[in-house]
Design a protein around this motif. Structure first.
Motif, PDB file in Angstrom:
ATOM      1  N   TYR A  16       1.197  -2.712 -19.816  1.00 55.13           N
ATOM      2  CA  TYR A  16      -0.149  -2.691 -19.256  1.00 55.13           C
ATOM      3  C   TYR A  16      -1.180  -2.442 -20.343  1.00 55.13           C
ATOM      4  O   TYR A  16      -0.879  -1.911 -21.415  1.00 55.13           O
ATOM      5  CB  TYR A  16      -0.266  -1.629 -18.158  1.00 55.13           C
ATOM      6  CG  TYR A  16       0.000  -0.202 -18.613  1.00 55.13           C
ATOM      7  CD1 TYR A  16       1.287   0.331 -18.562  1.00 55.13           C
ATOM      8  CD2 TYR A  16      -1.031   0.604 -19.097  1.00 55.13           C
ATOM      9  CE1 TYR A  16       1.540   1.625 -18.973  1.00 55.13           C
ATOM     10  CE2 TYR A  16      -0.788   1.905 -19.507  1.00 55.13           C
ATOM     11  CZ  TYR A  16       0.505   2.412 -19.445  1.00 55.13           C
ATOM     12  OH  TYR A  16       0.754   3.693 -19.859  1.00 55.13           O
ATOM     13  N   ASN A  55      -6.642  -0.788 -14.937  1.00 53.04           N
ATOM     14  CA  ASN A  55      -5.432  -1.228 -15.630  1.00 53.04           C
ATOM     15  C   ASN A  55      -5.133  -2.672 -15.253  1.00 53.04           C
ATOM     16  O   ASN A  55      -5.393  -3.094 -14.127  1.00 53.04           O
ATOM     17  CB  ASN A  55      -4.189  -0.445 -15.168  1.00 53.04           C
ATOM     18  CG  ASN A  55      -4.300   1.043 -15.374  1.00 53.04           C
ATOM     19  OD1 ASN A  55      -5.140   1.507 -16.138  1.00 53.04           O
ATOM     20  ND2 ASN A  55      -3.434   1.782 -14.700  1.00 53.04           N
ATOM     21  N   ARG A  77      -1.602  -4.733 -15.282  1.00 51.91           N
ATOM     22  CA  ARG A  77      -0.166  -4.505 -15.511  1.00 51.91           C
ATOM     23  C   ARG A  77       0.618  -5.803 -15.336  1.00 51.91           C
ATOM     24  O   ARG A  77       0.357  -6.574 -14.416  1.00 51.91           O
ATOM     25  CB  ARG A  77       0.340  -3.464 -14.500  1.00 51.91           C
ATOM     26  CG  ARG A  77       1.840  -3.196 -14.579  1.00 51.91           C
ATOM     27  CD  ARG A  77       2.305  -2.390 -13.378  1.00 51.91           C
ATOM     28  NE  ARG A  77       1.701  -1.080 -13.339  1.00 51.91           N
ATOM     29  CZ  ARG A  77       2.292   0.031 -13.792  1.00 51.91           C
ATOM     30  NH1 ARG A  77       3.490  -0.028 -14.326  1.00 51.91           N
ATOM     31  NH2 ARG A  77       1.680   1.180 -13.700  1.00 51.91           N
TER      32      ARG A  77
END
Lengths: 286, 146
Positions: free
Chosen positions: A165, A186, A188
């Motif tokens: 990530y 984030n 990922r």
């Protein structure tokens, strides 16, 4: 026998004291960052929020210091419980190494799935609080199930796998309502099924890129409220998987101790829909 | 089960809407210098700040050769100036003041914590504290690792 029993009884104390002695030489000076900038410990062991890692590095060490945290977490939703124990180590606020052991229990039959996660996070640029760039990190989380039987049974390809990530976080000191306000995003890459607890991959692989978002507000220097969202894909034709969300309250009376309580909505897990419940995590500085 | 989810969503909705309202709320902020209690308020904060620093073993060495009286006057001016009070800051630039001192990011954060304590002691509300702290934070690049 008595001696053996005594040794077994004192073992945890001896082990934790040894650990403490090992960390004490630098832990005495590992508090150089502002309280709260290390966040808490996520279920993967990585420093973060709860359901997702954040771009923050665990603990309060600066570039001159080393530090870390240990944590215990419990989540209790309608048909399952999750217990996590782990630790994170911060190297000069540049890199983070973490470990977590997850025990996932199906209430109906007391069956248990256990998973080990090793995480690595590297800070590329920026700072959570200061300067023009937000804190940007790259990270990896390697998950390995202790027993692959359940994962195989539900149609997963593998019993282990690695997520990667990129994460970015900023805390505005004078944010919403003049309160310090954090936003973390984030991206990922993962083929995990239910955080890896149901293995990796499957016969109906969904999107591999997932967006995760967290937002929080420091009501005071010691109380934080916020929410998280973790997008997950649905890789198994046999079982449906939903995204997960939580609403949290964290209490940080000192840089060395915190308690986080949350309400989690994990969606459908292994055929059981609408899994909501409580989440509690305590964290102590090394 | 369904009930739990409903309550959960309601709580989530309230949280998000509270955040949005806070975000959109068009509030006319009081002048920061006034919010700090004018020059009198700033002077109290500066006195508390000096006492905090004097007790702070992490950073006191940086102040070993400082002229406390000059530090006091310059801090009063500088805080007034940063808080949009009608003051002129007559001291040296932050870069000149801190050159060669080797102030680390930990030292800087220690100063931030001392300022928080000084403002707590002066009874400054947290929102007002944050307004001043965010302005002080912008000076960090002209203070650390010089």
């Amino acid at each position: 026998m008595r001696i053996i029993a005594a040794i077994i009884n004192t073992l945890p104390t001896v082990l934790s004291s040894t650990l403490l002695c090992f960390f004490l030489p630098f832990s005495a000076q590992a508090d150089g960052r502002i309280k709260g900038t290390g966040g808490v410990s996520s279920i993967s062991g990585a420093g973060g929020g709860g359901l997702i890692p954040w771009a923050t590095l665990t603990g309060h060490s600066t570039r001159e210091e080393l530090g870390g945290n240990m944590f215990l977490t419990m989540a209790d939703v309608d048909d399952f419980t999750l217990e996590v124990a782990g630790a994170g180590f911060n190297y000069r606020d540049r890199a983070e190494l973490s470990y977590a052991r997850q025990n996932f229990t199906i209430k109906a039959n007391d069956a248990r799935i256990s998973q080990d996660t090793v995480g690595l996070k590297y800070r590329l640029a920026g700072d959570l609080l200061y300067g023009s760039l937000p804190q940007i990190v790259v990270g990896a989380e390697h998950n390995a199930l202790r027993d692959s039987a359940t994962a195989k049974a539900v149609g997963a390809d593998k019993a282990h796998g690695t997520d990667v990530y990129i994460s970015s976080a900023r805390a505005w000191i004078d944010g919403l309502g003049n309160r310090t306000t954090l936003l973390n995003v984030n991206l990922r890459y993962s083929t995990a099924n239910q955080y890896g607890l149901l293995g990796y991959g499957g016969d109906d692989i969904g999107t591999r890129l997932h967006v995760e978002v967290a937002a929080g507000v420091f009501l005071t220097r010691s109380w934080v409220v916020g929410a998280e969202y973790r997008h997950k894909s649905d890789n198994l034709s046999a079982l449906k998987e939903d995204s997960a969300t939580d609403i949290f309250v964290a209490w940080l009376p000192s840089k060395r101790f915190s308690v986080t309580a949350a309400w989690v909505d994990l969606g459908e897990i292994a055929g059981a829909p609408d899994q909501t419940g409580f989440y509690l995590s305590i964290q102590g500085g090394l | 089960m369904g009930h739990g989810r409903f309550v959960y969503r309601l709580a989530m909705l309230s949280l998000v809407s509270t955040l949005l309202i806070g975000c959109m709320g068009i509030r006319k902020e009081q002048n920061l210098f006034d919010a700090l209690g004018g020059q009198e308020g700033v002077n109290v904060i500066v006195e508390n700040f000096i006492m905090q620093i004097a007790r702070d073993e992490r950073i006191i060495d940086h102040f070993a050769v400082s002229n406390v009286e000059r530090f006091r006057m310059m801090m009063r001016e500088h805080l007034c100036f940063l808080a949009d009070g009608l003051c002129e800051y007559t001291g040296d630039s932050m870069i000149d003041t801190h050159a060669g001192m080797g102030v680390t990011e930990g030292d800087f954060n220690a100063i931030v914590e001392d300022m928080m304590a000084a403002m707590n002691q002066a009874g400054v509300p947290i929102g007002t504290q944050n307004r001043l702290l965010s302005r002080l934070a912008k000076l960090r690049g002209e203070i650390i690792y010089l």
